[in-house]
Each structure stands twice: as C-alpha cells, then as structure tokens.
Scaffold this active site. Sequence first.
Site, mmCIF file in Angstrom:
data_model
loop_
_atom_site.group_PDB
_atom_site.id
_atom_site.type_symbol
_atom_site.label_atom_id
_atom_site.label_comp_id
_atom_site.label_asym_id
_atom_site.label_seq_id
_atom_site.Cartn_x
_atom_site.Cartn_y
_atom_site.Cartn_z
ATOM 1 N N LYS A 48 0.803 -1.210 0.000
ATOM 2 C CA LYS A 48 0.000 0.000 0.000
ATOM 3 C C LYS A 48 0.833 1.256 0.000
ATOM 4 O O LYS A 48 0.439 2.261 0.546
ATOM 5 C CB LYS A 48 -0.956 0.017 1.186
ATOM 6 C CG LYS A 48 -2.168 -0.832 0.906
ATOM 7 C CD LYS A 48 -2.481 -0.881 -0.557
ATOM 8 C CE LYS A 48 -3.875 -0.535 -0.918
ATOM 9 N NZ LYS A 48 -4.181 -0.710 -2.319
ATOM 10 N N HIS A 118 6.714 -7.135 -2.705
ATOM 11 C CA HIS A 118 6.655 -6.356 -1.462
ATOM 12 C C HIS A 118 7.697 -6.874 -0.468
ATOM 13 O O HIS A 118 7.685 -6.489 0.701
ATOM 14 C CB HIS A 118 5.273 -6.472 -0.827
ATOM 15 C CG HIS A 118 4.174 -5.827 -1.627
ATOM 16 N ND1 HIS A 118 4.266 -4.576 -2.147
ATOM 17 C CD2 HIS A 118 2.927 -6.296 -1.970
ATOM 18 C CE1 HIS A 118 3.139 -4.285 -2.796
ATOM 19 N NE2 HIS A 118 2.331 -5.304 -2.700
ATOM 20 N N SER A 148 -4.247 3.132 4.282
ATOM 21 C CA SER A 148 -4.527 2.418 3.049
ATOM 22 C C SER A 148 -4.455 0.905 3.249
ATOM 23 O O SER A 148 -5.290 0.145 2.734
ATOM 24 C CB SER A 148 -3.519 2.869 1.985
ATOM 25 O OG SER A 148 -3.938 2.487 0.708
#
Length: 305
Positions: A48, A118, A148
């Site tokens: 995010k 990620h 988020s």
Amino acid sequence: MISPSDVLQKNLKMVHGCPMVYAFAHNWERIEQFRSRPDDIVIATYPKSGELCSLTDAGTTWISEILDMVLNDGDVEKCKRDVITAKVPMLEMAVPGMRMSGIEQLEKNPSPRLIKTHLPIDLLPKSFWENNCKMIYLARNAKDVAVSFYHFDLMNNFQPFPGTWEEYLEKFMTGDVAYGSWFNHVKGWWKKKEEHPILFLYYEDMKENPKEEIKKITRFLEKNLNDEILDKIIHHTSFEVMKDNPLVNYTHLPTAILDHSKSPFMRKGITGDWKNYFTVAQNEKFDALYKKEISGTTLQFRTEI
C-alpha cells in the site's frame, strides 16, 4: 491437497522472522530458488505504498503501469495486451489450488521482465543481487500507508481480518502486519541503494510532479522519450483513468479474494488521508515512534503535499 479455502483469512506465517501472508508462505523454497535474468527490472514497495495491498496495491500498480508504458515507448495498445497481474507478476504471489503463481507467470514472460514484490531486502532471492538487476523502490509516508493498508485488509481475504482501526494501527506500529515493519522495510531498501542499482522514489513526489519522476525512471532505464510520449504516459496512468481500467483495477480477480464491495482496490490515491483517521493521541504516539525509528537516516517523507 490444499485448497484456496484453506489459506484465506488465515493468521500470518513467519518466514525468516518476517510475518508473511499465509498463502504466499507455502513452499517458500520456490522464492529462494527463483532464477532472475540480468535484464529483469524489479519494482519493490511496502504494501500500500501507493494505495495498498499485499496481494497487490494501487501504488505499486501505478508505477508498474508507468514502467510498462516506458518500456513500450508509450504505446497504449501494447500496454492493453493483458491484465496487470500477467504483465507485471508479483514474485511471491501463490494461492494453493488456484492458477495464480507469480513465478509460473514470470517464467512465461519474455525479457525484459517486470517483477513486482513487497519483500523486504533480506527476503529477496539472491539471484537478483548476483545478476545486478535494476530495481525501483517506491516509498510512501507511513501514515497514509497505515490507513490504506487497513482499508485494503478489509477487502483482502488473503489477510486476517484487521479488526478496528485502533487495533490495526497498534499492529502496524509494532510490525505485526504482512511484510513486517514499515520502518525496517523502508530503511533496508534505502541503505541497499548505496551498493546496488536501486532508484528510490517517493509516492508524494510522483503525485506532485509525475513528469519529473517519470524522467528519472527513463534515465534509470536508459530510455529516451520525448515530451509528447511522457504526457501520454502521465494521462494513461492517471488515477482517474486507471481506476476505470479493468486491466489494472483488479476487478478481474474473484470476489472470494478481493471483495470490492467492502472497499474499492483503488480507493483515493491522495496524500494526507491519514488526517481523517488518526486521533490526536494516535498521531502523537506515531510521531514519537517515527522520530525514534527514522533518526540516523537521511530519509525525507512528506505527510501532505
């Protein structure tokens, strides 16, 4: 045989000391043994860091589409060749019982491959360092990331239910979320750029002056694109255009995985939304932690633009 229902909304699983999405942690050897190619381009973010996810996130999706357009010289039609999860597969993505392995897709893709991840620096497969692959890291201010990530976890059935915002923020601050501590993630990638070809970008700079940041990307990738092409890339990858593009807004994924009725994948794409969620006490506590964790680095985040 493991089925998708066996891995959805399960507690995070530790992988070498890092909390990982349960579904992705299955057979982690496949990640460690992944063979990169010298011309692979890695897009790395903390989940995010643009509009979140750990399955995928809109900030990462945004820069992925930008990179795809840069590599294809701004050709919009070429960039419509497939959904974003096929064009820019997520390295660690795997759902037992479903045909959704990022590695399987990557093995099919022609070079130069765009690879999204990620993963924190310590979990990235060694072959990327051995091949000296170029990498682009997109960082976003921690407060907007927390908000988020929370909304993403409300609709993302790969993750355990996030609970209340208060509960979630505590977990975020202690690193008890998928991919671990935001602080460690950002600091690890920031330090690594001293010894490896990593272009470190800030989401807030991308929002404020996309043309200048895309120019940095083109120089980094040794591409020479004129202003007309750059303007086309900016338009095609604008939040307004992308949120209505089914190839990139993740509406192609089944509701069992991403439930858009709970929270849209591309929610707002703005900087400063954290002010609508953080209480005064939460903000003071977060600021104290931020100061402690980021002191000693030259990182410069903006929480509003």
